[in-house]
Design a protein around this motif. Structure first.
Motif, PDB file in Angstrom:
ATOM      1  N   PRO A   1     -15.548 -12.028 -33.150  1.00 54.20           N
ATOM      2  CA  PRO A   1     -16.727 -12.865 -33.417  1.00 54.20           C
ATOM      3  C   PRO A   1     -17.765 -12.781 -32.298  1.00 54.20           C
ATOM      4  CG  PRO A   1     -14.707 -14.208 -33.371  1.00 54.20           C
ATOM      5  CD  PRO A   1     -14.307 -12.799 -33.054  1.00 54.20           C
ATOM      6  N   ALA A   2     -17.377 -12.285 -31.139  1.00 56.86           N
ATOM      7  CA  ALA A   2     -18.318 -12.265 -30.013  1.00 56.86           C
ATOM      8  C   ALA A   2     -19.146 -10.988 -29.962  1.00 56.86           C
ATOM      9  CB  ALA A   2     -17.553 -12.416 -28.699  1.00 56.86           C
TER      10      ALA A   2
ATOM     11  N   ARG B   1     -16.391 -20.109 -25.128  1.00 60.06           N
ATOM     12  CA  ARG B   1     -17.314 -21.139 -24.681  1.00 60.06           C
ATOM     13  C   ARG B   1     -16.743 -22.531 -24.876  1.00 60.06           C
ATOM     14  NH1 ARG B   1     -23.157 -19.831 -25.872  1.00 60.06           N
ATOM     15  NH2 ARG B   1     -22.748 -18.550 -24.048  1.00 60.06           N
ATOM     16  N   ILE B   2     -16.332 -22.812 -26.101  1.00 57.59           N
ATOM     17  CA  ILE B   2     -15.729 -24.118 -26.360  1.00 57.59           C
ATOM     18  C   ILE B   2     -14.352 -23.852 -26.943  1.00 57.59           C
ATOM     19  CG2 ILE B   2     -15.896 -26.246 -27.675  1.00 57.59           C
ATOM     20  CD1 ILE B   2     -18.868 -26.018 -27.580  1.00 57.59           C
TER      21      ILE B   2
ATOM     22  N   ALA C   1     -13.072 -26.441 -32.754  1.00 58.35           N
ATOM     23  CA  ALA C   1     -13.992 -25.311 -32.607  1.00 58.35           C
ATOM     24  C   ALA C   1     -13.241 -24.002 -32.759  1.00 58.35           C
ATOM     25  CB  ALA C   1     -14.686 -25.377 -31.256  1.00 58.35           C
TER      26      ALA C   1
ATOM     27  N   LEU D   1     -13.740 -21.191 -35.620  1.00 58.25           N
ATOM     28  CA  LEU D   1     -14.028 -19.787 -35.300  1.00 58.25           C
ATOM     29  C   LEU D   1     -13.125 -18.856 -36.121  1.00 58.25           C
ATOM     30  CD1 LEU D   1     -15.949 -18.416 -33.282  1.00 58.25           C
ATOM     31  CD2 LEU D   1     -14.073 -18.338 -31.655  1.00 58.25           C
TER      32      LEU D   1
ATOM     33  N   TYR E   1     -19.809  -8.315 -22.374  1.00 58.94           N
ATOM     34  CA  TYR E   1     -19.263  -9.681 -22.359  1.00 58.94           C
ATOM     35  C   TYR E   1     -20.060 -10.576 -21.405  1.00 58.94           C
ATOM     36  CZ  TYR E   1     -14.930  -8.370 -24.819  1.00 58.94           C
ATOM     37  OH  TYR E   1     -13.998  -7.950 -25.735  1.00 58.94           O
ATOM     38  N   CYS E   2     -20.616  -9.988 -20.355  1.00 61.36           N
ATOM     39  CA  CYS E   2     -21.348 -10.773 -19.349  1.00 61.36           C
ATOM     40  C   CYS E   2     -22.693 -11.246 -19.863  1.00 61.36           C
ATOM     41  CB  CYS E   2     -21.555  -9.930 -18.091  1.00 61.36           C
ATOM     42  SG  CYS E   2     -22.327  -8.330 -18.438  1.00 61.36           S
ATOM     43  N   MET E   3     -23.133 -10.667 -20.961  1.00 61.99           N
ATOM     44  CA  MET E   3     -24.490 -10.949 -21.435  1.00 61.99           C
ATOM     45  C   MET E   3     -24.488 -12.061 -22.469  1.00 61.99           C
ATOM     46  SD  MET E   3     -26.524  -8.967 -19.786  1.00 61.99           S
ATOM     47  CE  MET E   3     -28.008  -8.608 -20.723  1.00 61.99           C
TER      48      MET E   3
ATOM     49  N   HIS F   1     -16.828 -13.994 -17.341  1.00 63.45           N
ATOM     50  CA  HIS F   1     -16.779 -13.254 -18.609  1.00 63.45           C
ATOM     51  C   HIS F   1     -16.291 -11.825 -18.460  1.00 63.45           C
ATOM     52  CE1 HIS F   1     -18.699 -16.614 -20.455  1.00 63.45           C
ATOM     53  NE2 HIS F   1     -19.788 -16.508 -19.722  1.00 63.45           N
TER      54      HIS F   1
ATOM     55  N   LEU G   1     -21.081 -21.843 -38.057  1.00 62.20           N
ATOM     56  CA  LEU G   1     -20.735 -22.432 -36.764  1.00 62.20           C
ATOM     57  C   LEU G   1     -21.963 -22.897 -36.028  1.00 62.20           C
ATOM     58  CD1 LEU G   1     -18.205 -19.861 -35.385  1.00 62.20           C
ATOM     59  CD2 LEU G   1     -17.719 -22.191 -36.068  1.00 62.20           C
TER      60      LEU G   1
ATOM     61  N   GLN H   1     -23.614 -23.078 -30.266  1.00 60.97           N
ATOM     62  CA  GLN H   1     -23.013 -23.249 -28.955  1.00 60.97           C
ATOM     63  C   GLN H   1     -21.497 -23.062 -28.975  1.00 60.97           C
ATOM     64  OE1 GLN H   1     -22.942 -27.179 -27.547  1.00 60.97           O
ATOM     65  NE2 GLN H   1     -22.605 -28.086 -29.536  1.00 60.97           N
ATOM     66  N   GLU H   2     -20.895 -23.130 -30.139  1.00 60.78           N
ATOM     67  CA  GLU H   2     -19.447 -23.002 -30.177  1.00 60.78           C
ATOM     68  C   GLU H   2     -19.010 -21.556 -30.047  1.00 60.78           C
ATOM     69  OE1 GLU H   2     -18.267 -24.948 -33.739  1.00 60.78           O
ATOM     70  OE2 GLU H   2     -18.433 -26.931 -32.845  1.00 60.78           O
ATOM     71  N   LYS H   3     -19.922 -20.673 -30.313  1.00 60.19           N
ATOM     72  CA  LYS H   3     -19.561 -19.269 -30.342  1.00 60.19           C
ATOM     73  C   LYS H   3     -20.223 -18.572 -29.168  1.00 60.19           C
ATOM     74  CE  LYS H   3     -19.682 -15.530 -33.688  1.00 60.19           C
ATOM     75  NZ  LYS H   3     -19.946 -15.175 -35.089  1.00 60.19           N
ATOM     76  N   LYS H   4     -19.401 -18.119 -28.233  1.00 58.03           N
ATOM     77  CA  LYS H   4     -19.941 -17.322 -27.137  1.00 58.03           C
ATOM     78  C   LYS H   4     -20.062 -15.899 -27.646  1.00 58.03           C
ATOM     79  CE  LYS H   4     -20.313 -14.847 -23.331  1.00 58.03           C
ATOM     80  NZ  LYS H   4     -20.563 -13.412 -23.445  1.00 58.03           N
ATOM     81  N   THR H   5     -21.262 -15.399 -27.727  1.00 56.90           N
ATOM     82  CA  THR H   5     -21.408 -14.031 -28.211  1.00 56.90           C
ATOM     83  C   THR H   5     -21.866 -13.125 -27.071  1.00 56.90           C
ATOM     84  OG1 THR H   5     -23.676 -14.418 -28.866  1.00 56.90           O
ATOM     85  CG2 THR H   5     -21.980 -14.815 -30.519  1.00 56.90           C
ATOM     86  N   ASP H   6     -21.613 -11.854 -27.257  1.00 60.77           N
ATOM     87  CA  ASP H   6     -21.904 -10.894 -26.194  1.00 60.77           C
ATOM     88  C   ASP H   6     -23.230 -10.200 -26.446  1.00 60.77           C
ATOM     89  OD1 ASP H   6     -19.299 -11.511 -25.601  1.00 60.77           O
ATOM     90  OD2 ASP H   6     -18.522  -9.764 -26.670  1.00 60.77           O
ATOM     91  N   GLY H   7     -23.873  -9.834 -25.358  1.00 60.20           N
ATOM     92  CA  GLY H   7     -25.058  -8.997 -25.457  1.00 60.20           C
ATOM     93  C   GLY H   7     -26.317  -9.797 -25.626  1.00 60.20           C
ATOM     94  N   GLY H   8     -27.425  -9.096 -25.802  1.00 61.16           N
ATOM     95  CA  GLY H   8     -28.726  -9.735 -25.927  1.00 61.16           C
ATOM     96  C   GLY H   8     -29.294 -10.108 -24.576  1.00 61.16           C
ATOM     97  N   PHE H   9     -30.527 -10.538 -24.587  1.00 60.95           N
ATOM     98  CA  PHE H   9     -31.202 -10.915 -23.341  1.00 60.95           C
ATOM     99  C   PHE H   9     -31.664 -12.352 -23.399  1.00 60.95           C
ATOM    100  CE2 PHE H   9     -32.214  -6.270 -23.352  1.00 60.95           C
ATOM    101  CZ  PHE H   9     -31.470  -5.965 -22.236  1.00 60.95           C
TER     102      PHE H   9
END
Lengths: 442, 514
Positions: free
Chosen positions: A91-92, A124-125, A130, A134, A348-350, A416, B329, B332-340
């Motif tokens: 999902p990330a 994150r949560i 949550a 997910l 992952y850091c972004m 991350h 969702l 804020q519940e979903k930490k996603t990767d990438g983007g600026f």
């Protein structure tokens, strides 16, 4: 047991790939098609090359980025037509769009014709609601009612976060129950981190607290015995421990995010001398595939070219012999001498809250070092040319407001990074290098 | 022959100066910088006695060849006039021009205003009228963007070919008022040149008027041999300067720019460029209110006020917004990767005293000498220099740090400034200049809001910024050691706070550190 023994068995495992309960594309393996491995627990016939859905192409749209669905459909169609039947997403991934894109691309194929793997990315949560939301959302995005392979995502760096994400909130029990109910066919975890944590997970397995149906580890000829001990565990240890317990292994980062596809010049030359018609990347895949407990090797193929190259590697698959393994071991040792950053560009850091393009900076730096466009002293012969190449390509790689001098050192990214890279330190080191280049004080 | 030499030299000078104004790579001025330095007004501003004397003596000897060869705006007008004549010829019976009287009244009023403006220090007016400044702003504002776009196209091609021969440059609006003035100047000059050839040079240009004082008495000049002249008036009708009066067989040497067209035109050999000090010059007198030129001058004066809008105060959202998928969702519940992360454009802070480049001795001295030719603005590789939008210093450059900072290794503007407004300095000397002083706005600083930062201190090349603990806490915030600050703007540019930085540089009146 050492790796040489594994090789001997590997042939046997490949031949043993006769039974099939899950229909893959009925393979052309006899006439040199895709290599398949059988999951001994349930008979899944899995293509040795799996599709990692983390690096699909994105296009700019409405001030943001969206997955290029058309390109993805084309890639997936081609992959399915050529025997790839394992798709790994989360999902990330790709700003949260990967699962949906995979779902769309696979919709036209019977659900039983491919294996779906996704992860519980509750970073994150991590409270129970949550996390379950997910999980359910993944089912929805992928348009399915079961997962073939489901992973606790990116665990192993510290106990607190593992406990918070899976134990204290009862989520491990939840996924175990989902497995009982048939919604999860194989339960496992993807590991990044320290040895103690890995031992802990295996101990959970040994004690019967949880049965791991499979495990996903970072393995490649660099990390086999040359992983950074403060941050990661050598893959030979991980492999042997899992093999002892007969836990099938899925490989991630076989190419280290592409770093093993563009190795320093001298190394590439030696590879070409041995296998003139094979790509540099093929060595890395053949390395992983030489170990029989490996069920599937994931590759995040972002375009048609790497897909074609990989299909060539995995058709009529040839494991490495002992001498070749020794050769790669020497190359890995050599690679340690280059000042590369262990970044696999997983994103992952972004996004960095201050707008810095972290993977972009590290990728540019690594590629410059690997290709030799990396001046080391102002006194060297091609200094001016190299300096220009480095600085111009740096500006091409990203806007100036996203360059390393904008890292303020807030350390938000540290939690991350699956490779435990000290990102602010690396960015500041790179920026210091850039400054010295610009000021000619190298 | 003389005409051909004039054309070749004129084109060379024109191309050299124009290329230098287009160039952004910091290479051309090393070869061509002298072309800007021998322009009359910059030489006067630089108090470059040798150049001034040489130009005067040269004009006394040979007439206003300066206007036909050295002045880029003059050559440009010749080009426009040439095209105009070519197109008119078909229609107008080969008589594009004709004798007109010198518009002394207008000429001298403009000249007096110009000199007064220099003395009082109203440089905007000086820049508006002076030919080199006009050409500079036309090229920098109107042509350089095109030049850079072409460069960027080549850069894109080079990138595909893995070549580093070309690199990308940002095109941006440095100052809207200056851009508008440049556009109006270009239109006015083209119209004047198209209709009347050298109208601007003969009635408005203060440099031309200055040179006319000497060219009236030029030692060598075109002279009509009345014996041979058959009064065909071909020369008169082809004279861009309208300074040949065949009826009286006189030439107005105050306006003649020695283009030598008449020498080639005269089939009778009646026109000679020769030593003529014995003869009387025949500047014709008389005032006239045939004022197409007058109107043009008014039009130009009107432009000064035409563009008073604020400069660069925009706050576009840049960067990619996280794409919103169609998911149930909560985001804020979903930490996603990438983007600026989104970044706001930096805003120009209020600076009580403007920032002028290191090499300028003081704000006053800088603005007094600068002719607003835009050479430094066109060159600045760090996007720091831009024309001022303030009425007081309109079109003259100032520094600001939204897009970059004044890097320690760069001294390009000081190398190419033809007026000495930016004195020539080396890298080492640059550190002795303090054109401003950084100061911290504690309310904005991220450290006050609980984020560890210190980016300003980390990047200060002078080591003038220290991080000290905030009272009663572990976090540190920056303080500036005034003695060390070189006002390069690294802190302001790299401050993570947007749109207004938490650390900004304000100008100082005097620039050289004790």
């Amino acid at each position: 047991m050492d790796r040489r023994e594994f090789i001997k068995i590997s042939g046997v495992a490949a031949i043993g790939a006769a039974t099939k309960t899950k229909p893959g594309k009925d393979s052309e393996s006899a006439k040199g098609g895709m290599e398949y491995r059988i999951n001994p627990t349930n008979g899944d016939k899995v293509s040795l090359l799996g599709y990692g859905c983390m690096r699909w192409p994105m296009i700019d749209k409405d001030g943001g980025q969206v997955i290029d669905q058309e390109a993805v459909n084309e890639l997936v169609d081609y992959a399915m037509a050529h025997g790839i039947n394992y798709f790994d997403t989360s999902p990330a991934y790709l700003q949260g769009q990967s699962e949906k894109a995979a779902g769309i691309a696979l919709a036209k194929y019977p659900r039983s014709s491919y294996f779906l793997a996704t992860k519980l990315s509750n970073f994150r949560i991590s409270d129970k609601e949550a996390s379950i939301a997910l999980y359910r959302d993944s089912l929805k995005q992928l348009n399915t009612d079961y997962f073939d392979y489901y992973l606790l995502h990116n665990i192993g760096r510290n106990m607190e976060s593992f406990k918070a994400r899976y134990i204290d909130n009862g989520i491990l029990d939840f996924v175990k129950a989902e497995r009982e109910a048939g919604h999860i066919r194989n339960l496992g975890f993807s590991f990044h981190g320290i040895k103690e944590m890995f031992d802990h997970f295996l101990q959970m397995h040994d004690s019967g607290e949880v049965h791991w149906d499979f495990c996903q580890i970072q393995m490649n000829y660099k990390d086999w015995t040359h992983a950074d001990p403060s941050r990661n565990v050598n893959a030979d240890y991980l492999y042997e421990e899992l093999d002892k317990r007969e836990i099938p292994i899925v490989i991630m980062e076989p190419l280290l995010g592409g770093r093993l596809a563009s190795v320093p010049d001298g190394i590439a030359k030696q590879m070409k001398e041995r296998e003139p018609d094979r790509s540099v990347a093929s060595w890395a895949f053949r390395f992983c595939g030489s170990y029989p407990r490996v069920l599937c090797i994931l590759s995040g193929m972002s375009a048609m070219d790497p897909l074609l190259d990989n299909l060539e590697t995995f058709s009529d698959f040839k494991p490495l012999n002992e001498e070749e393994l020794d050769f790669l071991e020497r190359m890995a040792k050599w690679m340690e001498e280059y000042p590369l950053v262990n970044c696999n560009y997983c994103n992952y850091c972004m996004p960095c809250p201050w707008g810095v393009d972290i993977p972009g900076i590290l990728r540019h730096y690594n590629e410059s070092v690997a290709t030799g466009l990396y001046p080391q002293t102002a006194a060297q012969k091609d200094y001016k040319k190299l300096k220009r190449a480095f600085l111009v390509s740096y500006d091409r790689a990203m806007e100036s407001i996203r360059q390393a001098d904008h890292c303020i050192g807030c350390k938000e990214c540290l939690q991350h990074c699956p490779q435990s890279i000290n990102i602010p330190d690396e960015l500041q080191r790179i920026n210091h290098y850039v400054e010295r280049l610009k000021q000619d004080t190298l | 022959m003389l005409k051909k030499i004039r054309i070749v030299l004129g084109v060379l000078f024109f191309a050299g100066i124009t290329l230098m104004l287009l160039d952004f790579t910091g290479t051309l001025h090393l070869w061509l910088g002298w072309m800007a330095k021998i322009q009359l007004l910059p030489a006067i501003m630089a108090l470059n006695v040798a150049v001034i004397a040489a130009l005067i003596i040269f004009t006394l000897l040979f007439g206003r060849i300066y206007c036909s060869v050295i002045c880029p705006l003059g050559v440009f007008q010749d080009g426009v006039a040439h095209l105009s004549v070519k197109s008119k010829r078909r229609r107008k019976n080969n008589k594009p021009y004709g004798w007109s009287k010198e518009k002394k009244w207008l000429r001298y009023i403009v000249w007096v205003i110009f000199v007064a403006a220099i003395i009082i220090g109203v440089q905007a007016l000086v820049a508006l009228l002076a030919p080199y400044s006009a050409w500079g702003r036309i090229v920098q504002n109107l042509f350089q963007p095109i030049y850079i776009w072409v460069n960027n196209l080549l850069a894109a091609i080079a990138e595909r070919a893995n070549s580093y021969a070309f690199y990308n440059r940002e095109v941006w609006m440095r100052s809207l008022p200056t851009f508008i003035i440049a556009a109006v100047t270009l239109v006015a000059i083209v119209i004047l040149a198209w209709r009347g050839g050298r109208t601007y040079c003969n009635t408005i240009c203060p440099v031309g008027t200055t040179l006319s004082f000497f060219s009236r008495f030029a030692m060598f000049r075109p002279v009509i041999d009345t014996e041979k002249c058959i009064n065909c008036k071909i020369c008169e009708h082809h004279c861009k300067a309208s300074c040949i009066n065949i009826d009286e067989h006189k030439i107005d040497y105050s306006r003649c720019v020695d283009c030598f067209n008449c020498l080639e035109d005269c089939k009778m050999g009646a026109m000679k460029y020769r030593f003529a000090w014995k003869r009387d010059s025949s500047a014709s007198l008389g005032m006239t209110d045939d004022s197409s030129a007058g109107k043009a001058a008014e039009g130009k004066a009107g432009q000064t006020t035409s563009g008073g809008s604020k400069n660069g105060r925009r706050a576009f959202l840049t960067g990619a917004a996280l794409a919103a998928g169609s998911i149930a969702l909560k985001a804020q519940e979903k930490k996603t990767d990438g983007g600026f992360a989104m970044l706001l454009d930096k805003q120009v802070p209020e600076r009580e005293v403007p920032l002028t480049p290191p090499g300028s001795k003081s704000v006053k001295d800088f603005y007094k000498r600068c002719t607003a030719c835009q050479l430094c603005v066109a060159e600045c590789p760090n996007n720091v220099l831009r024309p001022s939008a303030s009425l007081e210093h309109l079109m003259q450059p100032e520094m600001s740090f939204e897009k970059g900072w004044c890097r320690p290794e760069c001294t390009r503007c000081s190398e190419l400034c033809p007026t000495g407004a930016i004195g020539r300095i080396t890298r080492e000397q640059k550190t002795r200049y303090q054109v401003g002083l950084a100061s911290v706005n504690r309310e904005l600083c991220v450290a006050e809001k609980g984020t560890e930062c210190g980016n300003c201190a980390r990047h200060c090349p002078a080591g003038a910024i220290e991080m000290v603990p905030i009272e009663g806490g572990e976090l540190k915030h920056p303080v500036v050691n005034e003695a060390l600050c070189t006002s390069c703007g690294a802190c302001e540019n790299l401050c993570p706070v947007r749109p207004l930085s938490a650390i900004t540089v304000n100008g100082r009146h005097n620039h050289i550190k004790e």
